[in-house]
Design an enzyme around this catalytic site. Sequence first.
Site, PDB file in Angstrom:
ATOM      1  CB  ALA A   5      -0.925  -0.006   1.223  1.00 23.43           C
ATOM      2  NE  ARG A  52      12.957  -7.941  18.358  1.00 22.50           N
ATOM      3  CZ  ARG A  52      12.440  -9.152  18.068  1.00 22.50           C
ATOM      4  NH1 ARG A  52      13.228 -10.159  17.790  1.00 22.50           N
ATOM      5  NH2 ARG A  52      11.141  -9.334  18.090  1.00 22.50           N
ATOM      6  CG  ASP A  90       4.865   0.747  21.842  1.00 24.86           C
ATOM      7  OD1 ASP A  90       4.209   1.361  20.978  1.00 24.86           O
ATOM      8  OD2 ASP A  90       4.396   0.409  22.947  1.00 24.86           O
ATOM      9  CB  THR A 105       3.253  -5.982  17.117  1.00 29.37           C
ATOM     10  OG1 THR A 105       3.328  -7.016  18.107  1.00 29.37           O
ATOM     11  CG2 THR A 105       2.339  -4.901  17.641  1.00 29.37           C
ATOM     12  CG  ASP A 117       2.992  -9.576  21.106  1.00 29.67           C
ATOM     13  OD1 ASP A 117       2.579 -10.727  20.871  1.00 29.67           O
ATOM     14  OD2 ASP A 117       4.173  -9.327  21.399  1.00 29.67           O
ATOM     15  NE  ARG A 175      -2.795 -37.613  27.305  1.00 31.82           N
ATOM     16  CZ  ARG A 175      -2.105 -38.073  26.269  1.00 31.82           C
ATOM     17  NH1 ARG A 175      -2.112 -37.399  25.124  1.00 31.82           N
ATOM     18  NH2 ARG A 175      -1.409 -39.173  26.360  1.00 31.82           N
ATOM     19  CG  MET A 214       4.283 -16.195  20.254  1.00 32.24           C
ATOM     20  SD  MET A 214       5.016 -15.486  18.787  1.00 32.24           S
ATOM     21  CE  MET A 214       6.615 -16.281  18.839  1.00 32.24           C
ATOM     22  N   GLY A 268     -13.108 -21.591  23.973  1.00 33.42           N
ATOM     23  CA  GLY A 268     -13.888 -22.078  25.111  1.00 33.42           C
ATOM     24  C   GLY A 268     -13.027 -22.682  26.206  1.00 33.42           C
ATOM     25  CG  HIS A 291     -11.601 -32.390  26.900  1.00 31.59           C
ATOM     26  ND1 HIS A 291     -12.872 -32.805  26.597  1.00 31.59           N
ATOM     27  CD2 HIS A 291     -11.422 -31.217  26.242  1.00 31.59           C
ATOM     28  CE1 HIS A 291     -13.423 -31.923  25.779  1.00 31.59           C
ATOM     29  NE2 HIS A 291     -12.570 -30.954  25.553  1.00 31.59           N
TER      30      HIS A 291
HETATM   31  P1  ADP Z   1       9.035  -3.570  18.221  1.00 32.02           P
HETATM   32  O1  ADP Z   1       9.161  -2.502  17.215  1.00 32.02           O
HETATM   33  O2  ADP Z   1       8.264  -4.757  17.702  1.00 32.02           O
HETATM   34  O3  ADP Z   1       8.553  -3.079  19.565  1.00 32.02           O
HETATM   35  P2  ADP Z   1      11.736  -3.782  19.294  1.00 32.02           P
HETATM   36  O4  ADP Z   1      11.382  -3.284  20.637  1.00 32.02           O
HETATM   37  O5  ADP Z   1      12.660  -4.950  19.187  1.00 32.02           O
HETATM   38  O6  ADP Z   1      10.476  -4.225  18.437  1.00 32.02           O
HETATM   39  O7  ADP Z   1      12.345  -2.545  18.483  1.00 32.02           O
HETATM   40  C1  ADP Z   1      12.722  -2.676  17.144  1.00 32.02           C
HETATM   41  C2  ADP Z   1      13.906  -1.806  16.882  1.00 32.02           C
HETATM   42  O8  ADP Z   1      13.554  -0.436  17.072  1.00 32.02           O
HETATM   43  C3  ADP Z   1      15.090  -2.031  17.802  1.00 32.02           C
HETATM   44  O9  ADP Z   1      15.877  -3.123  17.434  1.00 32.02           O
HETATM   45  C4  ADP Z   1      15.850  -0.728  17.617  1.00 32.02           C
HETATM   46  O10 ADP Z   1      16.589  -0.728  16.421  1.00 32.02           O
HETATM   47  C5  ADP Z   1      14.710   0.287  17.477  1.00 32.02           C
HETATM   48  N1  ADP Z   1      14.515   0.927  18.785  1.00 32.02           N
HETATM   49  C6  ADP Z   1      14.003   0.378  19.895  1.00 32.02           C
HETATM   50  N2  ADP Z   1      14.037   1.244  20.939  1.00 32.02           N
HETATM   51  C7  ADP Z   1      14.608   2.366  20.458  1.00 32.02           C
HETATM   52  C8  ADP Z   1      14.948   3.652  21.039  1.00 32.02           C
HETATM   53  N3  ADP Z   1      14.700   3.920  22.324  1.00 32.02           N
HETATM   54  N4  ADP Z   1      15.510   4.558  20.241  1.00 32.02           N
HETATM   55  C9  ADP Z   1      15.773   4.293  18.937  1.00 32.02           C
HETATM   56  N5  ADP Z   1      15.483   3.123  18.342  1.00 32.02           N
HETATM   57  C10 ADP Z   1      14.909   2.171  19.077  1.00 32.02           C
HETATM   58  O1  F6P Z   2       5.969 -10.539  17.770  1.00 31.96           O
HETATM   59  C1  F6P Z   2       5.754 -10.448  19.131  1.00 31.96           C
HETATM   60  C2  F6P Z   2       6.359 -11.617  19.835  1.00 31.96           C
HETATM   61  O2  F6P Z   2       5.837 -12.728  19.240  1.00 31.96           O
HETATM   62  C3  F6P Z   2       6.173 -11.707  21.321  1.00 31.96           C
HETATM   63  O3  F6P Z   2       4.966 -12.228  21.735  1.00 31.96           O
HETATM   64  C4  F6P Z   2       7.348 -12.542  21.730  1.00 31.96           C
HETATM   65  O4  F6P Z   2       7.680 -12.299  23.034  1.00 31.96           O
HETATM   66  C5  F6P Z   2       8.406 -12.091  20.788  1.00 31.96           C
HETATM   67  O5  F6P Z   2       7.748 -11.613  19.641  1.00 31.96           O
HETATM   68  C6  F6P Z   2       9.387 -13.135  20.425  1.00 31.96           C
HETATM   69  O6  F6P Z   2      10.124 -12.706  19.309  1.00 31.96           O
HETATM   70  P1  F6P Z   2      11.448 -13.398  18.824  1.00 31.96           P
HETATM   71  O7  F6P Z   2      11.264 -14.852  18.976  1.00 31.96           O
HETATM   72  O8  F6P Z   2      11.591 -12.954  17.426  1.00 31.96           O
HETATM   73  O9  F6P Z   2      12.522 -12.863  19.711  1.00 31.96           O
END
Ligand code: ADP
Ligand code: F6P
Length: 325
Positions: free
Chosen positions: A26, A76, A107, A129, A131, A166, A173, A189, A221
């Site tokens: 998109a 990451r 986030d 995500t 989650d 069982r 996750m 359920g 079960h």
């Molecule tokens: P998500 O985006 O799913 O929450 P992560 O928390 O692993 O996943 O963050 C993804 C990436 O975003 C991190 O590997 C890093 O590169 C970047 N990031 C996370 N926190 C910060 C931060 N405080 N400042 C800048 N970049 C960040």
């Molecule tokens: O995508 C979210 C999530 O599945 C979380 O529930 C879990 O804690 C995490 O990612 C695990 O991610 P990875 O196995 O890539 O470290």
Amino acid sequence: MAKEVKTIGVLTSGGDAPGMNAAIRAVVRAGIASGLKVKGIRRGYAGLLEEDIIDMDTMSVTDIVQRGGTILFTSRCKEMTTPEGQKKAADICRKHGIDGMVVIGGDGSFRGAQKLSANGINTIGIPGTIDLDIACTEYTIGFDTACNTAMEAIDKVRDTSASHERCSIIEVMGRTAGHIALWCGISNGSEYVLIPEREKENDVQEIIKKILSKRRIGKKHHIIVNAEGVGNSHAMAKRIEEETGIETRATVIGHIQRGGNPTCRDRVYASAMGARAVDLLLAGETNRVVAYRDGEFCDFDIDDALAMTKDIDEHLYSMTKRLSR
Ligand code: ADP
Ligand code: F6P
């Protein structure tokens, strides 16, 4: 006056989620339709810092709307959390003529987006995500697919659990969020749902009491849904078996929940969010995150979005208890 954006970039970051490809498509298609050039950044912020940047055209996103994962790869990246890394990322954007960026992730990824924005690159976040743990939005890309995948898996476990009379503990996750567990608890359920947001109520002794009372009224079960972040499902199964005498098995569904073809909802909402992110860039906006609230797509300042908090839906949580009596 708002800075005019001519070339935009798109990246996926953090854990992948089904529907991210629909969002990428998109962004690319809406961008091109509006006369923008679009570049794909591969492997999230790590790829940006390594200048792993490709030109995207209409055909580079053909045949992906239905595919799980992310064609741009994800990662990451520690370096992006440092001020030096953030400045370098913005400089690389400028070097490649990228004056607007769309970041699809959670986030953590939005904190990176915030920093790109502060370093002069107009940046928009899209919540991706499984989650559902982004406070400003009621919908995140991938949650719907992940819930459906987990629900189908739990249905299958129920078949064998019922045949063997069982107790089954199924771990879904959610290291810090119990939304998938809660939705599966209802849709499958289950007799008990354990979620990180209600730590005090995750009492194995209570589960044991409930199983025994259900046996007395003829239940043969038992299905317990446990969110990943709560505790070891195998240890819990062992304890339940020892204390009830009922054979108990633990099943960890795992990363299957992160893959697979996105549901219709994930494809449609991800597409709408991708197009909205491009519209925000065209309007000269920066540091905003696209969201879905009260039946409408909207957007928030990333600083405000990151300051918001989100609890589990208490109405749904108490309902699971009521329905599993
Ligand atoms: P998500 O985006 O799913 O929450 P992560 O928390 O692993 O996943 O963050 C993804 C990436 O975003 C991190 O590997 C890093 O590169 C970047 N990031 C996370 N926190 C910060 C931060 N405080 N400042 C800048 N970049 C960040
Ligand atoms: O995508 C979210 C999530 O599945 C979380 O529930 C879990 O804690 C995490 O990612 C695990 O991610 P990875 O196995 O890539 O470290």
